[in-house]
Design a protein around this motif. Structure first.
Motif, mmCIF file in Angstrom:
data_model
loop_
_atom_site.group_PDB
_atom_site.id
_atom_site.type_symbol
_atom_site.label_atom_id
_atom_site.label_comp_id
_atom_site.label_asym_id
_atom_site.label_seq_id
_atom_site.Cartn_x
_atom_site.Cartn_y
_atom_site.Cartn_z
ATOM 1 N N THR A 152 2.683 -3.967 -122.244
ATOM 2 C CA THR A 152 1.447 -3.840 -123.012
ATOM 3 C C THR A 152 0.545 -5.045 -122.843
ATOM 4 O O THR A 152 -0.611 -5.003 -123.232
ATOM 5 C CB THR A 152 1.747 -3.639 -124.516
ATOM 6 N N ALA A 153 1.051 -6.136 -122.237
ATOM 7 C CA ALA A 153 0.218 -7.307 -121.985
ATOM 8 C C ALA A 153 -0.780 -7.035 -120.867
ATOM 9 O O ALA A 153 -1.761 -7.748 -120.733
ATOM 10 C CB ALA A 153 1.091 -8.508 -121.634
ATOM 11 N N TRP A 154 -0.537 -6.027 -120.058
ATOM 12 C CA TRP A 154 -1.406 -5.693 -118.935
ATOM 13 C C TRP A 154 -2.499 -4.710 -119.368
ATOM 14 O O TRP A 154 -2.261 -3.855 -120.219
ATOM 15 C CB TRP A 154 -0.595 -5.048 -117.820
ATOM 16 N N PRO A 155 -3.685 -4.789 -118.741
ATOM 17 C CA PRO A 155 -4.720 -3.799 -119.045
ATOM 18 C C PRO A 155 -4.296 -2.368 -118.690
ATOM 19 O O PRO A 155 -4.764 -1.415 -119.290
ATOM 20 C CB PRO A 155 -5.908 -4.223 -118.169
ATOM 21 N N HIS A 156 -3.395 -2.239 -117.699
ATOM 22 C CA HIS A 156 -2.938 -0.916 -117.271
ATOM 23 C C HIS A 156 -1.408 -0.854 -117.312
ATOM 24 O O HIS A 156 -0.738 -1.076 -116.304
ATOM 25 C CB HIS A 156 -3.445 -0.607 -115.855
ATOM 26 N N PRO A 157 -0.818 -0.575 -118.487
ATOM 27 C CA PRO A 157 0.642 -0.464 -118.572
ATOM 28 C C PRO A 157 1.127 0.805 -117.879
ATOM 29 O O PRO A 157 0.379 1.791 -117.772
ATOM 30 C CB PRO A 157 0.914 -0.417 -120.073
ATOM 31 N N ALA A 158 2.373 0.783 -117.400
ATOM 32 C CA ALA A 158 2.920 1.944 -116.695
ATOM 33 C C ALA A 158 4.422 2.031 -116.912
ATOM 34 O O ALA A 158 5.087 1.026 -117.156
ATOM 35 C CB ALA A 158 2.620 1.840 -115.201
ATOM 36 N N SER B 96 -5.226 -3.908 -112.409
ATOM 37 C CA SER B 96 -5.939 -2.683 -112.040
ATOM 38 C C SER B 96 -4.906 -1.672 -111.560
ATOM 39 O O SER B 96 -3.788 -2.041 -111.184
ATOM 40 C CB SER B 96 -6.960 -2.958 -110.931
ATOM 41 N N LEU B 97 -5.292 -0.399 -111.544
ATOM 42 C CA LEU B 97 -4.373 0.627 -111.059
ATOM 43 C C LEU B 97 -4.119 0.455 -109.568
ATOM 44 O O LEU B 97 -3.016 0.699 -109.093
ATOM 45 C CB LEU B 97 -4.926 2.018 -111.371
ATOM 46 N N GLY B 98 -5.129 -0.009 -108.810
ATOM 47 C CA GLY B 98 -4.944 -0.257 -107.383
ATOM 48 C C GLY B 98 -3.934 -1.352 -107.127
ATOM 49 O O GLY B 98 -3.072 -1.229 -106.246
ATOM 50 N N ASN B 99 -4.026 -2.451 -107.878
ATOM 51 C CA ASN B 99 -3.047 -3.533 -107.732
ATOM 52 C C ASN B 99 -1.649 -3.053 -108.096
ATOM 53 O O ASN B 99 -0.675 -3.416 -107.439
ATOM 54 C CB ASN B 99 -3.413 -4.730 -108.612
#
Length: 152
Positions: A65-71, A109-112
């Motif tokens: 959750t620390a990331w802008p795009h969690p997965a 980012s989702l690309g990264n």
């Protein structure tokens, strides 16, 4: 009132975990929000972190959750194998069975994130978010073009 009983630095920031006497629970606390107090003696009984691992406990609380795009991604490899390839700051691994594990991770980012997952060297299934699948298709197409027949 809380008592500091562990410390971790996922992603370079400081996070501590401890018992929260007001909630009778364990919590994670951001270091930049902790105010210094003059110690007046021992006011808590030290306890082991849940699962015995402070870093894993903090990563469960704030890791992806620390990331802008969690997965969440199912990796087709044993958790023990992937733990040797993935730094603890990149996410939390949970064994599913002897041949698969769940990775809670994220990216700027989702690309990264798509590119990172491609470097792991194992097959995987994206569970969340669905938008990550489109980013993986975009990166895959870019790599396929780059691996084409060569300069003409």
């Amino acid at each position: 009132m809380s008592s500091r009983t562990g410390w971790s630095t996922p992603g370079g920031g400081g996070t501590c975990w401890g018992g929260d006497a007001g909630r009778d629970d364990r919590r994670t606390f951001r270091a930049d929000r902790i105010q210094h107090r003059v110690p007046t003696g021992l006011r808590f009984a030290p306890r082991e972190p849940p699962g015995g691992d402070a870093v894993a406990h903090v990563l469960r609380g704030v890791g992806s959750t620390a990331w802008p795009h969690p997965a969440r991604v199912r990796l087709h490899a044993a958790a023990e194998t992937m733990a040797q390839r993935i730094p603890t700051t990149a996410g939390l691994l949970e064994a599913i069975d002897e041949r698969t594990c769940l990775l809670h991770t994220g990216g700027e980012s989702l690309g990264n994130l798509a590119a990172f997952l491609g470097t792991l060297g194992v097959d995987f299934d994206v569970l969340d978010p669905p938008e990550l699948r489109a980013a993986i298709r975009d990166v895959a197409a870019r790599f396929a073009r780059a691996a084409g027949p060569g300069p003409g």
